[in-house]
Design a protein around this motif. Sequence first.
Motif, PDB file in Angstrom:
ATOM      1  N   SER A 170      33.909  35.273  66.384  1.00 54.49           N
ATOM      2  CA  SER A 170      32.665  35.324  65.619  1.00 54.49           C
ATOM      3  C   SER A 170      32.905  34.945  64.164  1.00 54.49           C
ATOM      4  O   SER A 170      32.150  34.156  63.576  1.00 54.49           O
ATOM      5  CB  SER A 170      32.064  36.730  65.712  1.00 54.49           C
ATOM      6  OG  SER A 170      30.917  36.841  64.901  1.00 54.49           O
ATOM      7  N   ILE A 171      33.964  35.494  63.576  1.00 58.34           N
ATOM      8  CA  ILE A 171      34.238  35.238  62.167  1.00 58.34           C
ATOM      9  C   ILE A 171      34.607  33.782  61.919  1.00 58.34           C
ATOM     10  O   ILE A 171      34.160  33.173  60.943  1.00 58.34           O
ATOM     11  CB  ILE A 171      35.356  36.174  61.670  1.00 58.34           C
ATOM     12  CG1 ILE A 171      34.848  37.618  61.658  1.00 58.34           C
ATOM     13  CG2 ILE A 171      35.833  35.765  60.275  1.00 58.34           C
ATOM     14  CD1 ILE A 171      35.915  38.645  61.385  1.00 58.34           C
ATOM     15  N   VAL A 172      35.394  33.203  62.827  1.00 58.69           N
ATOM     16  CA  VAL A 172      35.852  31.825  62.633  1.00 58.69           C
ATOM     17  C   VAL A 172      34.686  30.838  62.647  1.00 58.69           C
ATOM     18  O   VAL A 172      34.744  29.795  61.991  1.00 58.69           O
ATOM     19  CB  VAL A 172      36.919  31.448  63.689  1.00 58.69           C
ATOM     20  CG1 VAL A 172      37.242  29.968  63.657  1.00 58.69           C
ATOM     21  CG2 VAL A 172      38.199  32.238  63.431  1.00 58.69           C
ATOM     22  N   THR A 173      33.616  31.168  63.359  1.00 59.26           N
ATOM     23  CA  THR A 173      32.465  30.276  63.360  1.00 59.26           C
ATOM     24  C   THR A 173      31.821  30.183  61.985  1.00 59.26           C
ATOM     25  O   THR A 173      31.077  29.236  61.702  1.00 59.26           O
ATOM     26  CB  THR A 173      31.396  30.732  64.380  1.00 59.26           C
ATOM     27  OG1 THR A 173      30.900  32.025  64.019  1.00 59.26           O
ATOM     28  CG2 THR A 173      31.974  30.779  65.784  1.00 59.26           C
ATOM     29  N   GLU A 174      32.105  31.166  61.124  1.00 56.76           N
ATOM     30  CA  GLU A 174      31.556  31.162  59.763  1.00 56.76           C
ATOM     31  C   GLU A 174      32.433  30.365  58.793  1.00 56.76           C
ATOM     32  O   GLU A 174      32.070  30.182  57.629  1.00 56.76           O
ATOM     33  CB  GLU A 174      31.426  32.602  59.246  1.00 56.76           C
ATOM     34  CG  GLU A 174      30.470  33.472  60.039  1.00 56.76           C
ATOM     35  CD  GLU A 174      29.029  33.025  59.876  1.00 56.76           C
ATOM     36  OE1 GLU A 174      28.651  32.643  58.757  1.00 56.76           O
ATOM     37  OE2 GLU A 174      28.291  33.046  60.874  1.00 56.76           O
ATOM     38  N   ILE A 175      33.593  29.922  59.270  1.00 58.35           N
ATOM     39  CA  ILE A 175      34.521  29.192  58.407  1.00 58.35           C
ATOM     40  C   ILE A 175      34.279  27.691  58.545  1.00 58.35           C
ATOM     41  O   ILE A 175      34.228  27.160  59.652  1.00 58.35           O
ATOM     42  CB  ILE A 175      35.978  29.517  58.778  1.00 58.35           C
ATOM     43  CG1 ILE A 175      36.268  31.013  58.556  1.00 58.35           C
ATOM     44  CG2 ILE A 175      36.948  28.671  57.954  1.00 58.35           C
ATOM     45  CD1 ILE A 175      37.646  31.429  59.024  1.00 58.35           C
ATOM     46  N   ASN A 176      34.121  27.026  57.432  1.00 58.44           N
ATOM     47  CA  ASN A 176      34.009  25.567  57.437  1.00 58.44           C
ATOM     48  C   ASN A 176      35.349  24.993  57.902  1.00 58.44           C
ATOM     49  O   ASN A 176      36.395  25.316  57.328  1.00 58.44           O
ATOM     50  CB  ASN A 176      33.692  25.077  56.020  1.00 58.44           C
ATOM     51  CG  ASN A 176      33.421  23.588  55.963  1.00 58.44           C
ATOM     52  OD1 ASN A 176      33.980  22.800  56.722  1.00 58.44           O
ATOM     53  ND2 ASN A 176      32.559  23.199  55.035  1.00 58.44           N
ATOM     54  N   PRO A 177      35.343  24.164  58.945  1.00 58.75           N
ATOM     55  CA  PRO A 177      36.610  23.588  59.420  1.00 58.75           C
ATOM     56  C   PRO A 177      37.413  22.912  58.317  1.00 58.75           C
ATOM     57  O   PRO A 177      38.649  22.866  58.389  1.00 58.75           O
ATOM     58  CB  PRO A 177      36.160  22.581  60.486  1.00 58.75           C
ATOM     59  CG  PRO A 177      34.852  23.128  60.982  1.00 58.75           C
ATOM     60  CD  PRO A 177      34.196  23.733  59.765  1.00 58.75           C
ATOM     61  N   LEU A 178      36.729  22.421  57.299  1.00 57.29           N
ATOM     62  CA  LEU A 178      37.430  21.767  56.193  1.00 57.29           C
ATOM     63  C   LEU A 178      38.210  22.760  55.338  1.00 57.29           C
ATOM     64  O   LEU A 178      39.063  22.362  54.546  1.00 57.29           O
ATOM     65  CB  LEU A 178      36.431  21.007  55.319  1.00 57.29           C
ATOM     66  CG  LEU A 178      35.677  19.858  56.005  1.00 57.29           C
ATOM     67  CD1 LEU A 178      34.674  19.237  55.043  1.00 57.29           C
ATOM     68  CD2 LEU A 178      36.654  18.805  56.520  1.00 57.29           C
ATOM     69  N   ASP A 179      37.915  24.053  55.511  1.00 54.94           N
ATOM     70  CA  ASP A 179      38.596  25.081  54.720  1.00 54.94           C
ATOM     71  C   ASP A 179      39.821  25.661  55.431  1.00 54.94           C
ATOM     72  O   ASP A 179      40.556  26.457  54.832  1.00 54.94           O
ATOM     73  CB  ASP A 179      37.633  26.232  54.401  1.00 54.94           C
ATOM     74  CG  ASP A 179      36.564  25.837  53.407  1.00 54.94           C
ATOM     75  OD1 ASP A 179      36.829  24.931  52.583  1.00 54.94           O
ATOM     76  OD2 ASP A 179      35.454  26.418  53.447  1.00 54.94           O
ATOM     77  N   ILE A 180      40.007  25.298  56.688  1.00 57.57           N
ATOM     78  CA  ILE A 180      41.115  25.876  57.461  1.00 57.57           C
ATOM     79  C   ILE A 180      42.455  25.620  56.777  1.00 57.57           C
ATOM     80  O   ILE A 180      43.289  26.516  56.637  1.00 57.57           O
ATOM     81  CB  ILE A 180      41.144  25.321  58.894  1.00 57.57           C
ATOM     82  CG1 ILE A 180      39.881  25.733  59.669  1.00 57.57           C
ATOM     83  CG2 ILE A 180      42.406  25.777  59.624  1.00 57.57           C
ATOM     84  CD1 ILE A 180      39.767  27.203  59.923  1.00 57.57           C
ATOM     85  N   GLU A 181      42.653  24.389  56.327  1.00 56.11           N
ATOM     86  CA  GLU A 181      43.944  24.042  55.710  1.00 56.11           C
ATOM     87  C   GLU A 181      44.224  24.894  54.481  1.00 56.11           C
ATOM     88  O   GLU A 181      45.353  25.373  54.288  1.00 56.11           O
ATOM     89  CB  GLU A 181      43.972  22.560  55.341  1.00 56.11           C
ATOM     90  CG  GLU A 181      45.316  22.111  54.792  1.00 56.11           C
ATOM     91  CD  GLU A 181      45.370  20.612  54.520  1.00 56.11           C
ATOM     92  OE1 GLU A 181      46.396  20.159  53.963  1.00 56.11           O
ATOM     93  OE2 GLU A 181      44.400  19.911  54.863  1.00 56.11           O
ATOM     94  N   SER A 182      43.199  25.124  53.649  1.00 58.33           N
ATOM     95  CA  SER A 182      43.427  25.909  52.437  1.00 58.33           C
ATOM     96  C   SER A 182      43.656  27.380  52.773  1.00 58.33           C
ATOM     97  O   SER A 182      44.467  28.056  52.113  1.00 58.33           O
ATOM     98  CB  SER A 182      42.258  25.756  51.461  1.00 58.33           C
ATOM     99  OG  SER A 182      41.051  26.275  52.009  1.00 58.33           O
ATOM    100  N   ILE A 183      42.962  27.903  53.785  1.00 53.16           N
ATOM    101  CA  ILE A 183      43.165  29.295  54.201  1.00 53.16           C
ATOM    102  C   ILE A 183      44.579  29.487  54.725  1.00 53.16           C
ATOM    103  O   ILE A 183      45.288  30.419  54.340  1.00 53.16           O
ATOM    104  CB  ILE A 183      42.131  29.688  55.275  1.00 53.16           C
ATOM    105  CG1 ILE A 183      40.732  29.757  54.665  1.00 53.16           C
ATOM    106  CG2 ILE A 183      42.495  31.025  55.912  1.00 53.16           C
ATOM    107  CD1 ILE A 183      39.619  29.894  55.684  1.00 53.16           C
ATOM    108  N   VAL A 184      44.982  28.590  55.609  1.00 52.20           N
ATOM    109  CA  VAL A 184      46.328  28.665  56.174  1.00 52.20           C
ATOM    110  C   VAL A 184      47.376  28.510  55.079  1.00 52.20           C
ATOM    111  O   VAL A 184      48.371  29.244  55.030  1.00 52.20           O
ATOM    112  CB  VAL A 184      46.506  27.588  57.264  1.00 52.20           C
ATOM    113  CG1 VAL A 184      47.977  27.437  57.648  1.00 52.20           C
ATOM    114  CG2 VAL A 184      45.674  27.933  58.495  1.00 52.20           C
TER     115      VAL A 184
END
Length: 206
Positions: free
Chosen positions: A85-99
Motif C-alpha cells: 500500500s505504501i509503495v503505491t504512494e511512492i513516485n517510481p522516479l523517487d525509488i533511486e533517491s530513497i534507496v
Amino acid sequence: MDRNSSIYIGFMVGLFCINAELQAGMIDKDGMEPWEVCGMCHSLDGVSKMPKFPKLAGQKAAYLTLQLADFRHERRTNDNGQMASIVTEINPLDIESIVGYFSGLPRPAPESIIEEGVEKAGHQTGKLLFEEGRPGVDACSSCHNLVHPTAPFLQAQHADYIRKQLNDFKQGHRVGSRAAVMTGIAGLLSGDEIDAVADYLQSSGR
C-alpha cells in the motif's frame, strides 16, 4: 527525555506505522524528501525503533530496490499488504533517491544479547550456523555477505524481524523474487535454530 515521553513517542510511531496502509494517501508530503515518509517507520537514521520494521541503514541498494519492486507488484505480501500500500504512494522516479539515502547511511551497531552477564544459550549455535552451516544446511554467510548484491546484510538487524522472516519463509508465507532458496533453507531449520541465528545476528558486529 524521560521514560514516559519515550513510551508515548514509541506508541505514536507504532500507531502510525500499523495503520500506514490507511494513512499513506492522507499524509501531506509537500516539502518532504521522498525518504522521509519511509523514515516514519524505519527512522530517518535507518535504525528503526520497533522490530516490526527492519533497520535499513547501510543495506545493499540492489536488495532494497528488489524488495520495493516486489512490494509494488505484490510479489511480496508477508506484511499483510502494508508495504504494498505504501509503495503505491511512492513516485517510481523517487525509488533511486530513497534507496541511495538508506543504503548510504552508516550500518547500525550490534545490540548486546548479554543478560545479567551470561550469553543466551543459542548464541554459539547461531554463530556456527551463520558462519559455517551444518550438514545439509549451507552457511548463511555464503550469501549474506558484503559481496552478494541481492542477499541482504543481516548483522545488527532486529532479532524479532529476522525470526519472523525465517518463519515466514519456512511456512511459505514469504514469497517473491529469489525467495525459493530461502524457503528451502528455512524449512530445514528447527525453531531453536531460527531463534539462535536471529539472536546471534542482532548481536553480531558490522
